[in-house]
Scaffold this motif. Structure first.
Motif, mmCIF file in Angstrom:
data_model
loop_
_atom_site.group_PDB
_atom_site.id
_atom_site.type_symbol
_atom_site.label_atom_id
_atom_site.label_comp_id
_atom_site.label_asym_id
_atom_site.label_seq_id
_atom_site.Cartn_x
_atom_site.Cartn_y
_atom_site.Cartn_z
ATOM 1 N N SER A 140 0.848 -1.192 0.000
ATOM 2 C CA SER A 140 0.000 0.000 0.000
ATOM 3 C C SER A 140 0.881 1.238 0.000
ATOM 4 C CB SER A 140 -0.892 0.010 1.251
ATOM 5 O OG SER A 140 -1.542 1.254 1.414
ATOM 6 N N VAL A 141 0.355 2.324 -0.531
ATOM 7 C CA VAL A 141 1.053 3.604 -0.431
ATOM 8 C C VAL A 141 1.281 3.968 1.033
ATOM 9 C CG1 VAL A 141 0.858 6.079 -0.874
ATOM 10 C CG2 VAL A 141 0.258 4.459 -2.664
ATOM 11 N N SER A 142 0.387 3.505 1.920
ATOM 12 C CA SER A 142 0.545 3.803 3.345
ATOM 13 C C SER A 142 1.787 3.141 3.937
ATOM 14 C CB SER A 142 -0.694 3.362 4.130
ATOM 15 O OG SER A 142 -0.853 1.966 4.089
ATOM 16 N N GLY A 143 2.403 2.211 3.205
ATOM 17 C CA GLY A 143 3.626 1.591 3.678
ATOM 18 C C GLY A 143 4.871 2.427 3.438
ATOM 19 N N VAL A 144 4.709 3.576 2.788
ATOM 20 C CA VAL A 144 5.857 4.430 2.485
ATOM 21 C C VAL A 144 6.391 5.128 3.736
ATOM 22 C CG1 VAL A 144 6.556 6.530 1.236
ATOM 23 C CG2 VAL A 144 5.196 4.787 0.093
ATOM 24 N N ARG A 145 5.487 5.553 4.639
ATOM 25 C CA ARG A 145 5.855 6.224 5.887
ATOM 26 C C ARG A 145 5.019 5.659 7.027
ATOM 27 N NH1 ARG A 145 8.395 11.514 5.316
ATOM 28 N NH2 ARG A 145 8.454 11.517 7.592
ATOM 29 N N GLY A 146 5.411 5.945 8.251
ATOM 30 C CA GLY A 146 4.577 5.604 9.384
ATOM 31 C C GLY A 146 3.374 6.539 9.460
ATOM 32 N N PHE A 147 2.224 5.993 9.811
ATOM 33 C CA PHE A 147 1.011 6.800 9.931
ATOM 34 C C PHE A 147 0.498 6.760 11.369
ATOM 35 C CE2 PHE A 147 1.325 6.724 5.468
ATOM 36 C CZ PHE A 147 0.457 7.666 4.940
ATOM 37 N N ARG A 148 -0.204 7.805 11.755
ATOM 38 C CA ARG A 148 -0.677 7.926 13.124
ATOM 39 C C ARG A 148 -2.011 7.206 13.330
ATOM 40 N NH1 ARG A 148 -2.072 14.184 13.929
ATOM 41 N NH2 ARG A 148 -0.376 14.480 12.455
ATOM 42 N N GLY A 149 -2.397 7.083 14.598
ATOM 43 C CA GLY A 149 -3.741 6.644 14.963
ATOM 44 C C GLY A 149 -4.078 5.247 14.476
ATOM 45 N N ALA A 150 -5.295 5.118 13.980
ATOM 46 C CA ALA A 150 -5.805 3.802 13.578
ATOM 47 C C ALA A 150 -5.049 3.227 12.390
ATOM 48 C CB ALA A 150 -7.296 3.901 13.259
#
Length: 248
Positions: A140-150
């Motif tokens: 996923s594109v979300s795997g590029v950086r750490g994301f907050r919260g849920a």
């Protein structure tokens, strides 16, 4: 063309969409998911619409690791070979760390990453025996950086999947086995249906067309849809931590 394609998590969302798209291209399909009823309905639909292809279905919980090996091998024996395996099964995480939802976050981690290892193990055993095959990992594109919260645990699992894919690419370099890391942006599925203000989100049909096109090209890494997620990924990687923290 990769003729015999196995897809996990094939009863809904991206898996179901990819199954329909490859069926239309004349591919034989090995479909597995937890819902036997939904798989049976999809099998009947595809066999009716495309009578010249074979569609095999088997129920599978990818967190039942022994069953993963049994199901993959059974598909391979029924078809005679597997040309492509799409490691697609996954779930979202729903809570930030420290909010009393460890069991939910653990389930996301096990489904999205540990189960992905089991699927890769099984697929690679078959591909090494065949000396051919295409392994597709859905990151996923979300795997590029750490994301907050849920999104924290979900993003971490997808970063791990991306790293797993790159390691397997190194392992198979110079062989007839191909490994692709596919990194979708926001495509409308049940996982992100409730995500507020999802940027650049596309509908399922648009997303699936872009996914199948990217996978068929068999590149090492592909952001899907290419626009705008390829340039966005570079921005995310380069964004200073302080700015990233304020905007994401």
């Amino acid at each position: 063309m990769r003729k015999n394609i196995l897809i996990t998590g094939a009863s809904t969302g991206l898996g179901e969409g990819m199954a329909r798209a490859w069926a239309a291209k004349g591919c034989n399909l090995a479909l597995c998911a937890r819902s036997a009823e939904k798989l049976s309905e999809l099998q009947q639909e595809l066999q009716t619409n495309y009578p010249d292809i074979r569609v095999l279905v088997r129920p599978l919980d990818v967190c039942d690791y022994e069953q993963v090996f049994e199901v993959f091998r059974a598909f391979q024996q029924e078809f005679g070979s597997l040309d492509r395996v799409v490691v697609n099964a996954g779930i979202g995480s729903s809570s930030a760390i420290g909010r009393g939802q460890f069991s939910s976050n653990r389930q996301a981690a096990e489904t999205n990453f540990v189960a992905a290892i089991a699927q890769c193990e099984s697929a690679m055993e078959i591909f090494r025996e065949q000396n051919s095959g295409h392994l597709v990992l859905m990151s996923s594109v979300s795997g590029v950086r750490g994301f907050r919260g849920a999104l924290n645990v979900y993003a971490a699992t997808k970063a791990a999947v991306a790293s797993l894919a790159e390691g397997l690419q190194l392992d198979t370099r110079g062989t007839p086995i191909r490994v692709s890391n596919i990194m979708p942006g926001y495509i409308l599925t049940d996982i992100n249906r409730d995500t507020k203000n999802a940027p650049f989100r596309v509908d399922l049909d648009t997303g699936v067309r872009a996914l199948v096109q990217a996978i068929d090209k068999e590149k090492r890494r592909a952001y899907v849809p290419w626009w705008p997620w390829t340039p966005v990924s570079y921005v995310l990687k380069a964004m200073p931590f302080g700015l990233f923290a304020r905007t994401m």
